[in-house]
Write an enzyme that holds these catalytic residues in place. Structure first.
Site, PDB file in Angstrom:
ATOM      1  N   THR A  14      -7.288 -12.004 -95.293  1.00 18.22           N
ATOM      2  CA  THR A  14      -6.158 -12.558 -94.739  1.00 18.22           C
ATOM      3  C   THR A  14      -5.455 -13.737 -95.309  1.00 18.22           C
ATOM      4  O   THR A  14      -4.260 -13.691 -95.180  1.00 18.22           O
ATOM      5  CB  THR A  14      -6.741 -13.035 -93.234  1.00 18.22           C
ATOM      6  OG1 THR A  14      -7.162 -11.956 -92.641  1.00 18.22           O
ATOM      7  CG2 THR A  14      -5.691 -13.603 -92.275  1.00 18.22           C
ATOM      8  N   SER A  59     -10.942  -6.974 -96.900  1.00 22.42           N
ATOM      9  CA  SER A  59     -12.401  -6.938 -97.246  1.00 22.42           C
ATOM     10  C   SER A  59     -13.208  -5.824 -96.672  1.00 22.42           C
ATOM     11  O   SER A  59     -14.267  -5.368 -97.057  1.00 22.42           O
ATOM     12  CB  SER A  59     -13.147  -8.134 -97.116  1.00 22.42           C
ATOM     13  OG  SER A  59     -13.532  -8.276 -95.591  1.00 22.42           O
TER      14      SER A  59
HETATM   15  N1  ASP Z   1      -9.361  -7.851 -92.377  1.00 26.81           N
HETATM   16  C1  ASP Z   1      -9.332  -9.290 -93.136  1.00 26.81           C
HETATM   17  C2  ASP Z   1     -10.286  -9.147 -94.396  1.00 26.81           C
HETATM   18  O1  ASP Z   1     -11.434  -9.012 -94.059  1.00 26.81           O
HETATM   19  C3  ASP Z   1      -9.877 -10.398 -92.171  1.00 26.81           C
HETATM   20  C4  ASP Z   1      -9.767 -11.459 -93.017  1.00 26.81           C
HETATM   21  O2  ASP Z   1      -9.819 -11.814 -94.052  1.00 26.81           O
HETATM   22  O3  ASP Z   1     -10.226 -12.867 -91.835  1.00 26.81           O
HETATM   23  O4  ASP Z   1      -9.973  -8.659 -95.471  1.00 26.81           O
END
Ligand code: ASP
Length: 346
Positions: A14, A59
């Site tokens: 994010t 991720s």
């Molecule tokens: N979906 C994102 C990830 O894990 C969530 C984040 O970075 O907070 O890449």
């Protein structure tokens, strides 16, 4: 005099995401967005070198190849950098931190994973503070040595041992918890290091990087009424080497003979069963209740207070690196890099 050098590695998450105007979903963008949005990085007295993964990922797409790439980058820059900050999505950050803590032996520099809940381009982002403080900690020295020579996660004013955290909130800026181990540092006006809980025992030794991982492992979360078909389907997977069994409370499981026989058969086939608790804090203690005594008798291993994230990555590492099952069992019963506290009952 040479300036302290920190390596900033961007994997995605994010922190570097932008909204896709067509779908309105967040997707990772290139690293230049971050540097543009954190001009403060230029005000550090340290030299900050940065590396971005060619295709940054959410991720949820992280796998062993990404962990391998990370340890290789760290290995290549180990002699020229004083510390490492990895920008990573929060969803699987606990798994990556745990995996790296097993793949990097004898660390004497900080490897700090951080990210954010709001993208760096958003006015209220939590990303800026997380990056800036992570760099500050990664560069911190005491008696000429790194203050925190461990793989850590820094988030919202807390520095945690990386293999002790779990993502606990999709909403709060305080996204991680480390319920079975205190923070290695807390951050307010000052950065207060918790020296007595930081592991200094590996200092002055040579970094050793382990690159073999075996993913023939599974996590099985028990629930009341779980069917034998589900258990049998899992334990009959060809080449399955280990199962992290998420049990109730202090390591308890159904005591009926059908359940126990299935586990017994799996152990006979040399599948390792590692008992971890579904509870957010506390330890497995097989034998405290009748519903766990038999697990102990048939050869289920205690994971003590290890997290499921650390358990599954520890198994991937040990199964990749070691041939002999008794060597693997020995390592599971002991701590490799502070991932568990052995209780006195077992
Ligand atoms: N979906 C994102 C990830 O894990 C969530 C984040 O970075 O907070 O890449």
């Amino acid at each position: 005099m040479q300036r302290t050098k920190i390596l900033l590695i961007y994997t995605g998450g994010t922190i570097g995401m932008m909204q896709n105007p067509e779908t309105n979903s967040l997707l990772p963008f290139d690293f230049s967005q971050i540097v543009t949005h954190v001009p403060e990085l230029q005000r550090f007295d340290y030299e900050i070198e940065s590396i971005s993964f060619e295709s940054p990922v959410d991720s949820s797409d992280v796998n062993q190849e990404l962990w391998l790439k990370l340890v290789e980058i760290i290995g290549e820059h180990y002699d020229t950098c004083e510390g490492f900050v990895i920008l990573h999505g929060t969803d699987t950050m606990a798994y990556t931190a745990s995996a790296l803590s097993f793949m990097l032996e004898n660390l004497d520099k900080s490897v700090i994973l951080t990210g954010s809940q709001l993208p760096i381009g958003v006015l209220r982002t939590d990303g800026k503070e997380n990056i800036i403080t992570s760099i500050e900690i990664a560069a911190s020295k005491r008696f000429g040595k790194s203050v925190v020579p461990e793989v850590c996660v820094y988030f919202e004013n807390n520095l945690y041992r990386g293999n002790r955290v779990t993502k606990s909130s999709t909403e709060g800026f305080n996204a991680f918890q480390s319920n079975n181990y205190p923070p290695l540092a807390t951050v307010g006006v000052h950065i207060n290091f918790n020296y007595s809980h930081i592991n200094y025992s590996k200092q002055n030794r040579h970094l050793k990087i382990y690159k073999k991982l075996n993913n023939q492992v599974a996590i099985l979360k028990l629930f009341p009424g779980i069917s034998l078909e589900v258990l049998n389907a899992l334990f009959n997977i060809e080449n399955l080497r280990a199962v992290v069994l998420e049990t109730f409370g202090a390591g308890n499981a159904p005591s009926n003979s059908l359940f126990l026989d299935t586990i017994k058969k799996a152990i006979k086939k040399r599948i390792i069963i590692l008992n971890v608790t579904q509870c957010k804090s506390g330890s497995v203690n097989m034998g405290q209740y009748d519903t766990s005594r038999e697990l102990l008798n048939i050869g289920v291993l205690s994971g003590f207070d290890i997290t499921a994230e650390a358990a599954v990555t520890k198994l991937m590492h040990l199964l990749g690196e070691k041939e002999n099952i008794s060597d693997i069992i020995y390592e599971l019963k002991n701590s490799i890099s502070g991932e568990l506290t052995i209780n006195t009952y077992q």
